[in-house]
Design a protein around this motif. Structure first.
Motif, PDB file in Angstrom:
ATOM      1  N   ALA A 194      86.353  25.265  10.826  1.00 14.45           N
ATOM      2  CA  ALA A 194      85.246  25.861  11.592  1.00 14.45           C
ATOM      3  C   ALA A 194      84.372  26.667  10.637  1.00 14.45           C
ATOM      4  N   ALA A 195      83.067  26.610  10.835  1.00 13.16           N
ATOM      5  CA  ALA A 195      82.137  27.318   9.951  1.00 13.16           C
ATOM      6  C   ALA A 195      81.940  28.765  10.365  1.00 13.16           C
ATOM      7  N   GLN A 196      82.608  29.192  11.443  1.00 16.00           N
ATOM      8  CA  GLN A 196      82.487  30.565  11.929  1.00 16.00           C
ATOM      9  C   GLN A 196      83.779  30.930  12.658  1.00 16.00           C
ATOM     10  N   SER A 197      83.998  32.231  12.812  1.00 14.09           N
ATOM     11  CA  SER A 197      85.218  32.669  13.502  1.00 14.09           C
ATOM     12  C   SER A 197      85.087  32.496  15.005  1.00 14.09           C
ATOM     13  N   SER A 198      83.883  32.665  15.536  1.00 10.43           N
ATOM     14  CA  SER A 198      83.665  32.479  16.969  1.00 10.43           C
ATOM     15  C   SER A 198      82.208  32.157  17.225  1.00 10.43           C
ATOM     16  N   VAL A 199      81.964  31.622  18.409  1.00  8.30           N
ATOM     17  CA  VAL A 199      80.614  31.187  18.782  1.00  8.30           C
ATOM     18  C   VAL A 199      80.195  31.893  20.060  1.00  8.30           C
ATOM     19  N   THR A 200      78.969  32.403  20.069  1.00 13.46           N
ATOM     20  CA  THR A 200      78.369  32.971  21.267  1.00 13.46           C
ATOM     21  C   THR A 200      77.175  32.113  21.659  1.00 13.46           C
ATOM     22  N   ILE A 201      77.113  31.730  22.921  1.00 15.38           N
ATOM     23  CA  ILE A 201      76.032  30.868  23.391  1.00 15.38           C
ATOM     24  C   ILE A 201      74.998  31.697  24.143  1.00 15.38           C
ATOM     25  N   ASP A 202      73.745  31.539  23.771  1.00 16.81           N
ATOM     26  CA  ASP A 202      72.653  32.234  24.445  1.00 16.81           C
ATOM     27  C   ASP A 202      71.569  31.208  24.772  1.00 16.81           C
ATOM     28  N   GLY A 203      71.513  30.813  26.034  1.00 18.19           N
ATOM     29  CA  GLY A 203      70.527  29.816  26.436  1.00 18.19           C
ATOM     30  C   GLY A 203      69.284  30.404  27.073  1.00 18.19           C
ATOM     31  N   SER A 204      69.104  31.714  26.912  1.00 19.31           N
ATOM     32  CA  SER A 204      67.993  32.389  27.604  1.00 19.31           C
ATOM     33  C   SER A 204      66.618  31.974  27.087  1.00 19.31           C
ATOM     34  N   GLU A 205      66.551  31.448  25.860  1.00 14.40           N
ATOM     35  CA  GLU A 205      65.253  31.048  25.314  1.00 14.40           C
ATOM     36  C   GLU A 205      64.744  29.750  25.949  1.00 14.40           C
ATOM     37  N   HIS A 206      65.668  28.907  26.409  1.00 15.42           N
ATOM     38  CA  HIS A 206      65.284  27.628  27.015  1.00 15.42           C
ATOM     39  C   HIS A 206      66.135  27.400  28.269  1.00 15.42           C
ATOM     40  N   PRO A 207      65.980  28.232  29.284  1.00 14.77           N
ATOM     41  CA  PRO A 207      66.870  28.165  30.447  1.00 14.77           C
ATOM     42  C   PRO A 207      66.834  26.828  31.179  1.00 14.77           C
ATOM     43  N   ASP A 208      65.651  26.217  31.319  1.00 11.11           N
ATOM     44  CA  ASP A 208      65.561  24.958  32.059  1.00 11.11           C
ATOM     45  C   ASP A 208      66.333  23.834  31.383  1.00 11.11           C
ATOM     46  N   GLU A 209      66.404  23.871  30.045  1.00 11.31           N
ATOM     47  CA  GLU A 209      67.058  22.798  29.295  1.00 11.31           C
ATOM     48  C   GLU A 209      68.536  23.066  29.027  1.00 11.31           C
ATOM     49  N   THR A 210      68.962  24.302  29.181  1.00 14.09           N
ATOM     50  CA  THR A 210      70.332  24.637  28.780  1.00 14.09           C
ATOM     51  C   THR A 210      71.286  24.908  29.938  1.00 14.09           C
ATOM     52  N   VAL A 211      70.769  25.082  31.166  1.00 15.38           N
ATOM     53  CA  VAL A 211      71.653  25.398  32.291  1.00 15.38           C
ATOM     54  C   VAL A 211      72.686  24.301  32.497  1.00 15.38           C
ATOM     55  N   GLU A 212      72.247  23.044  32.507  1.00 17.16           N
ATOM     56  CA  GLU A 212      73.173  21.941  32.776  1.00 17.16           C
ATOM     57  C   GLU A 212      74.210  21.759  31.661  1.00 17.16           C
ATOM     58  N   PRO A 213      73.814  21.721  30.378  1.00 17.14           N
ATOM     59  CA  PRO A 213      74.830  21.609  29.330  1.00 17.14           C
ATOM     60  C   PRO A 213      75.760  22.827  29.268  1.00 17.14           C
TER      61      PRO A 213
END
Length: 251
Positions: free
Chosen positions: A131-150
């Motif tokens: 893994a390239a990082q210890s943990s991942v945080t997801i923030d879809g607030s910049e593109h809410p219409d495109e990220t809600v479903e995924p």
């Protein structure tokens, strides 16, 4: 005279050998010191690498993670932070090895994993990934219409994977053990209460701090694995039509 000359040559040769041995010993000591110093520097850098937390905001990377197989690969590489080959991942995940290569490529292109080492096995180049990082945080607030479903698919995949592994562990628990031992094997706690917004904010902050503390714990390859799923939300009232559908036994 002849005897003295021979003895002198032997003495000169012995002195030369002693000098060479001394130089070799000195070179070995220097090399050992360099290795020790390099090891110390790497040991100092590695915790910084281990504590890299990546925040993902772009749509393509979020979509790349909205796949149960890719999520499982990332979890497997993040769980103990030990590099694994496609073969080792296939054995751990119970998936065909050939199926994983496409998913590994997507994760590599997204920068979520990286090649840790390569070696030749039976004439074939084998790559181990980490893994390239210890943990991942997801923030879809910049593109809410495109990220809600995924994001919904990602959350569903995480919950399903955790549920399956938790239930497997539950079914293989020794129920004759004492209560304290059973608590260590696993527990489910369902929380629900109506409190002031200030108390809710404070509790959530403390919960987040506890998760950060867990992430910062030093990894011990010979230790005990602990897994958990933290979920926190403030229910929003469903539309009247949805409430009616849920209460209708025929629906």
């Amino acid at each position: 005279m002849e005897s003295m000359s021979s003895s002198g040559k032997g003495s000169d040769l012995g002195g030369m050998l002693d000098g060479i041995h001394a130089e070799v010993r000195g070179a070995i000591r220097d090399a050992q010191a360099a290795v020790t110093d390099a090891t110390s520097q790497v040991a100092g850098i590695r915790p910084l690498i281990d504590e890299v937390v990546r925040t993902i905001t772009d749509v393509d990377t979020i979509k790349a993670l909205a796949d149960p197989t890719r999520l499982a690969i990332l979890r497997a590489l993040s769980r103990d932070r030990v590099p694994k080959s496609a073969k080792e991942l296939a054995e751990e995940l119970g998936e065909p090895q050939t199926k994983l290569y496409r998913h590994l490529k997507v994760l590599l292109e997204a920068g979520l994993i990286e090649a840790a080492e390569t070696r030749v096995v039976s004439g074939i180049v084998e790559t181990k990934y980490r893994a390239a990082q210890s943990s991942v945080t997801i923030d879809g607030s910049e593109h809410p219409d495109e990220t809600v479903e995924p994001l919904a698919r990602m959350i569903s995949g995480n919950m399903s994977d955790y549920r399956d592994r938790f239930l497997w562990n539950f079914e293989h628990t020794d129920w004759s053990a004492d209560p304290e031992k059973l608590k260590k094997d696993g527990a489910v706690m369902n929380l629900s209460a109506v409190v002031s917004p200030e108390l809710a904010d404070e509790f959530q902050r403390r919960l987040e701090e506890l998760v950060k503390e867990f992430d910062s714990l030093p990894r011990d390859p010979n230790g005990v694995r602990i897994e958990g799923l933290i979920s926190w939300f403030r229910p929003k009232p469903a539309p009247r039509s949805e409430r009616s559908d849920r209460s209708d036994p025929e629906s």
